[in-house]
Design an enzyme around this catalytic site. Structure first.
Site, PDB file in Angstrom:
ATOM      1  N   ASP A 121      -1.740  -1.103   5.536  1.00 26.63           N
ATOM      2  CA  ASP A 121      -0.688  -0.979   4.532  1.00 26.63           C
ATOM      3  C   ASP A 121      -1.248  -0.832   3.127  1.00 26.63           C
ATOM      4  O   ASP A 121      -2.352  -1.288   2.830  1.00 26.63           O
ATOM      5  CB  ASP A 121       0.232  -2.201   4.592  1.00 26.63           C
ATOM      6  CG  ASP A 121       0.962  -2.308   5.915  1.00 26.63           C
ATOM      7  OD1 ASP A 121       1.222  -1.263   6.529  1.00 26.63           O
ATOM      8  OD2 ASP A 121       1.257  -3.446   6.328  1.00 26.63           O
ATOM      9  N   ILE A 122      -0.441  -0.250   2.259  1.00 26.24           N
ATOM     10  CA  ILE A 122      -0.863   0.006   0.884  1.00 26.24           C
ATOM     11  C   ILE A 122      -1.255  -1.284   0.162  1.00 26.24           C
ATOM     12  O   ILE A 122      -2.167  -1.293  -0.672  1.00 26.24           O
ATOM     13  CB  ILE A 122       0.248   0.744   0.100  1.00 26.24           C
ATOM     14  CG1 ILE A 122      -0.271   1.204  -1.260  1.00 26.24           C
ATOM     15  CG2 ILE A 122       1.506  -0.102  -0.027  1.00 26.24           C
ATOM     16  CD1 ILE A 122       0.681   2.143  -1.989  1.00 26.24           C
TER      17      ILE A 122
END
Length: 244
Positions: A121-122
């Site tokens: 995930d970012i």
């Protein structure tokens, strides 16, 4: 064998880990696949489940040149395609960001078809694999993959024994039960998660279900390959002696 019998050769090649389905079709079109010693050139060709299937030396040479790269992904970088103005992970792969002392020299050709084998995930950091090799991608993200991924997860909130037991086994996301996990305290502030699947934002959502809030998440291992001392924002090639 006629067109209605057996299993597609491209599927057999992928199931045996010789290449991806897409690569198999390309090799078949180039006449680089042999079934029981006979060259196959027609897409859709089928063979018996126990057929002897081999790749021509040219195909194996092509595979040997395919790069697999390990990146220490920073927060704020997306794994795949650029989205909402955020940089994709592949944009960090350049000679300037290669780890000092890496064993292989970077070539521009290593960027062709380079794609993440899995996601991070970012707002997460740690080990991300990018590869040109369909065999590696299938091993890590294929439907039947059982490769472990290990994470250190900083959390806030209280967790009792029942909650910890649920993190290990018993939760479901989107109406589907999760595979058993291995979750334990690494220290008073961090949990260590070992998973064999990768649902979207899985760890954060698991923690929410037991009343925890994730404040930091770092992937430190995929299979037998560890993040180790790879600096943040830098990358290196997977070594020949390393296997997931």
């Amino acid at each position: 064998m006629n067109d209605t019998q057996g299993i597609r050769v491209s599927k057999l090649l992928a199931e045996r880990g010789l290449c991806s389905r897409r690569e198999a079709d390309a090799y078949i079109e180039r006449g680089l696949v042999f079934v029981d010693g006979q060259r196959v050139t027609q897409l859709g060709t089928r063979a018996a489940a126990d057929a002897v299937i081999t790749l021509a030396p040219e195909a194996r040479a092509t595979q040997a040149r395919q790069a697999t790269i390990l990146l220490h992904k920073p927060i704020g970088i997306v794994s795949g395609q650029a989205e909402d103005g955020h940089q994709p992970a592949v944009s960090l792969i350049s000679p300037k960001t290669q780890m000092a002392g890496d064993h292989q020299r970077f070539q521009p050709s290593h960027l062709k078809g380079l794609a993440p084998a899995g996601r991070l995930d970012i707002d997460s950091t740690g080990l991300l694999v990018l590869t040109q090799d369909g065999r590696v991608a299938r091993q890590l993200i294929g439907d039947d993959s059982k490769v472990e991924k290990e994470y250190l997860v900083r959390v806030e909130g209280s967790l009792d024994e029942r909650g910890l037991a649920l993190l290990n086994h018993g939760l479901e996301l989107d109406g589907k039960k999760l595979r058993p996990a291995n979750v334990a305290w690494a220290n008073p502030e961090q949990l260590r998660f070992v998973l064999t699947e990768g649902r979207k934002r899985q760890i954060r959502r698991m923690c929410e279900l037991v009343g925890l809030r994730v404040t930091g998440l770092k992937r430190v291992r995929i299979g037998r390959v560890r993040l180790g001392d790879l600096p943040l924002g830098q990358w290196r090639f997977l070594r020949e002696d390393e296997r997931f």
